[in-house]
Design a protein around this motif. Sequence first.
Motif, PDB file in Angstrom:
ATOM      1  N   GLY A 237       0.810  -1.213   0.000  1.00 14.75           N
ATOM      2  CA  GLY A 237       0.000   0.000   0.000  1.00 14.75           C
ATOM      3  C   GLY A 237       0.843   1.263   0.000  1.00 14.75           C
ATOM      4  N   SER A 243      -4.448   4.167  -1.047  1.00 10.81           N
ATOM      5  CA  SER A 243      -5.690   3.534  -1.498  1.00 10.81           C
ATOM      6  C   SER A 243      -6.310   4.201  -2.720  1.00 10.81           C
ATOM      7  CB  SER A 243      -6.706   3.529  -0.350  1.00 10.81           C
ATOM      8  OG  SER A 243      -7.109   4.845  -0.027  1.00 10.81           O
ATOM      9  N   THR A 246      -7.138   1.672  -5.303  1.00  9.20           N
ATOM     10  CA  THR A 246      -8.364   0.912  -5.032  1.00  9.20           C
ATOM     11  C   THR A 246      -9.575   1.657  -5.587  1.00  9.20           C
ATOM     12  OG1 THR A 246      -7.374   0.054  -3.002  1.00  9.20           O
ATOM     13  CG2 THR A 246      -9.759  -0.126  -3.215  1.00  9.20           C
ATOM     14  N   GLN A 312     -13.191   0.007  -0.343  1.00  3.48           N
ATOM     15  CA  GLN A 312     -12.520   1.236   0.054  1.00  3.48           C
ATOM     16  C   GLN A 312     -12.454   1.333   1.574  1.00  3.48           C
ATOM     17  OE1 GLN A 312     -11.353   3.192  -2.589  1.00  3.48           O
ATOM     18  NE2 GLN A 312     -10.056   4.078  -0.995  1.00  3.48           N
ATOM     19  N   VAL A 315      -9.716  -1.127   2.854  1.00  6.63           N
ATOM     20  CA  VAL A 315      -8.347  -0.658   2.639  1.00  6.63           C
ATOM     21  C   VAL A 315      -8.036   0.547   3.513  1.00  6.63           C
ATOM     22  CG1 VAL A 315      -6.750   0.285   0.933  1.00  6.63           C
ATOM     23  CG2 VAL A 315      -8.279  -1.578   0.301  1.00  6.63           C
ATOM     24  N   ASP A 316      -8.944   1.521   3.566  1.00  6.32           N
ATOM     25  CA  ASP A 316      -8.675   2.749   4.320  1.00  6.32           C
ATOM     26  C   ASP A 316      -8.648   2.520   5.827  1.00  6.32           C
ATOM     27  OD1 ASP A 316      -8.415   4.299   2.063  1.00  6.32           O
ATOM     28  OD2 ASP A 316     -10.506   4.935   2.040  1.00  6.32           O
ATOM     29  N   VAL A 320      -4.487  -0.182   5.180  1.00  7.38           N
ATOM     30  CA  VAL A 320      -3.604   0.983   5.233  1.00  7.38           C
ATOM     31  C   VAL A 320      -3.775   1.741   6.552  1.00  7.38           C
ATOM     32  CG1 VAL A 320      -3.040   3.199   4.173  1.00  7.38           C
ATOM     33  CG2 VAL A 320      -3.521   1.218   2.725  1.00  7.38           C
ATOM     34  N   SER A 479      -1.511   8.247   1.924  1.00  7.70           N
ATOM     35  CA  SER A 479      -2.663   7.608   1.281  1.00  7.70           C
ATOM     36  C   SER A 479      -3.884   8.524   1.309  1.00  7.70           C
ATOM     37  CB  SER A 479      -2.972   6.289   1.984  1.00  7.70           C
ATOM     38  OG  SER A 479      -4.144   5.703   1.466  1.00  7.70           O
ATOM     39  N   LEU A 483      -5.603   9.949  -2.063  1.00 11.69           N
ATOM     40  CA  LEU A 483      -6.998   9.617  -2.331  1.00 11.69           C
ATOM     41  C   LEU A 483      -7.821  10.887  -2.537  1.00 11.69           C
ATOM     42  CD1 LEU A 483      -9.276   7.526  -2.535  1.00 11.69           C
ATOM     43  CD2 LEU A 483      -9.497   7.637  -0.036  1.00 11.69           C
TER      44      LEU A 483
END
Length: 784
Positions: A237, A243, A246, A312, A315-316, A320, A479, A483
Amino acid sequence: MTKTTSKNTSDSSVKPAPNALHSLTSSGIAGKALLAGGPLGEYMTDALQRTVLFWDVLRLRSEQYYAQKNKEVPHVLSFDAELVLDARTFERPANYLLVRVKPPHGVVIDPKKRPFVVVDPRAGHGPGIGGFKADSELGMAMRAGHASYFVGFTPDPMPGQTIEDIMRAEALFLEKVIELHPEAEGKPCVIGNCQAGWAVMMVAAVRPELFGPIIIPGSPLSYWAGVEGQNPMRYTGGVLGGSWLTALTSDLGAGKFNGGYLVENFEKQNPANTYWTKNYDLWSKVDSEGARFLEFEKWWGGHVNLNAEEIQWIVDELFVGNRLATAEILTSDGVRIDLRNIRSPIVCFCSRGDNITPPQQALGWIVDLYGKDDDIRACGQTIVYAIHESIGHLGIFVGGGVARKEHQEFESNIDLIDVLPPGLYEAVMTPKTADVASPDLVTGDWIVRFEPRTLDDVRAIVQPSPENERRFAAARRVSEINLGLYRTLFQPFVQAFINEQTSQWLQKLNTAELPYQIFSERNPLMQQIARLAEQVRGQRQPVSPDNPLLQVQAMISDRIIAALDGYRDLRESSMEQIFLAIYSSPLLQSLVGLDPSDETPRPRPGNDPKRAAFIEQRIAELKARIAVGGPREAAIRSLVYIGMAGPGVDERAFNELRLIRAEHGGLTLEEFKQLLREQFFSLLLDRDGALAAIPKMLPPDPAVRTQLLEAIRRTVHAIGKPSGERAERLAQIEHFFAVAKPVKPVKAATPVKSVKAAEPVKAVKQVKQDSGKPTKPASTPRKK
């Protein structure tokens, strides 16, 4: 070619037949080598035949893939099942299903035993891995007499489905299971495999009353943890910038994330197996490996999708963000997800051979969440961990040896796990030998013992460091920035150019999808393979085992594997070096708002004043009740005191105690659990006072005291003749029972409930720890 009566494939009487196989093999160098006979001709004949059969197996795999894809609910369960609840019909729909698994013929289910619920991971593959074989989690649970349920899912999510919708659905599933088993002694045991583990833990944190023991095999809960040079997947990541990728992938899928990308990430961890070994093993042993290959590929190739919002969030917040273990996640209605609220025992099963969820990521949440050993006890929480030395990630769920050892022991001793006193334990399993004490009290081929551990033991495994935390905290900030930039500058354009038809074409070109199309009968070149393979099977001429070219073949394969392993090692070391070079920079850490000298860059869960006050109150109540109780409380307190000097809690002692309980009746499992915890805390808070109170709790009748003492001796001797400090403590208890005066016993009250983790929590400073080798109190009478 046609067969001859001779087994010698180099016989000159072998004549080519005018068919497709002949035209394939009799041309060019291969055909000349074949006609020439000898080891080369024999090998070339076999190699060409294996190649045709290999192509046919890949064709069958493609047909199996599309047949599964056309099913409404594809799965790979090896057991029959019936639908209980369909979450697609709920007020907040989710693509999850609850089914009751039907026991195999001859397996008897005990209605008084707690049910088991296996939740499958939605990590790109279809459902069913928890019941993939007879020797599986579901199979072992049913053999132990437990009713079993399975939570699976359909390939596509419901519109607008979120992680919270799945949590609500799983809570409703458990409510239904509890309703269906009113006679069961204990709440359902829930097994959350891999990515289902963190989902189960989140539900248990907000609805703890629904759960019995929780088993989370191969489940990552601390996503930054790892050891440099060993766990490179965690750097992905950060190296990719977070992310935003993603979000882009979900936009290219028109709001859906193709699970094939997750499968592809798994496969990249072992390129030698993905690009060579798996196919080479099939090709080299195609006569015997086809069925096994197709069985596994039925699950591995069954890809499922996730909504953009779901992936999402995952991952968030998790991969990550790593916010679960530090209680940073809030639900949409403002409820904080705090794993300290879980009241059920938690069993973490991991393996040193697992490169997807290494032990550091499976156990790191414990040291993220708790600062001192007392904090675990203050929450009333029981945590058990077991570490396999070598099995890989998938073997944790589908390995027959693991099922017959670890899963069988967990499921056969689930009641013992449920009543363990609060604290941290390691499950240690030793083989059952002919000279073992009390073999009739051992379930299965292994003896399980739960040995006390400390947070320092877990820290030695996890190896946490502030430097590692700062790097990943910086990666999390980067990240979030990337994003935000993607959503502001690029996402509107991407979404404007992508429609449903475009996303379908992109999915077909996905490397996880493309091989199935190439080798399916939709490809005109593959339409003749089935007939050609049938001819080969009728004329099969396998190479002799002593053919020297087989050694050359194996040597070439080993070289290819070594080259691919070298590529993997170079890629992983390069990724690690890039990550460390970027995110170790004090300048970058300062630019994203971090203090480069901060020892705690990630916030730790706070202590609620209400919870602290509650614990102070419970401590005072427990101290006031130390002398309250009767013969039952005295016997349990005595056993706990003796057990504190031993290596751990042995299944044989618990099974002996279970037999004694059955002989005399009385306590339910839940009542026994609460009674045991009350006596455990009494000894921790004031051991001298708790021991001094035992004689006053005994009845005046010598016969009854003798009977109680005999039950204690039976339980202690179940694991062998006591020695050392255990023997000293047993003699001490025998002295208490012998000198007990005929006083009026104090009326036994309802056992005090243990400190509920759902209440506010604080480390109990007043608790006196039993170090595992405690000294005798000054007030202890001398031995007779």
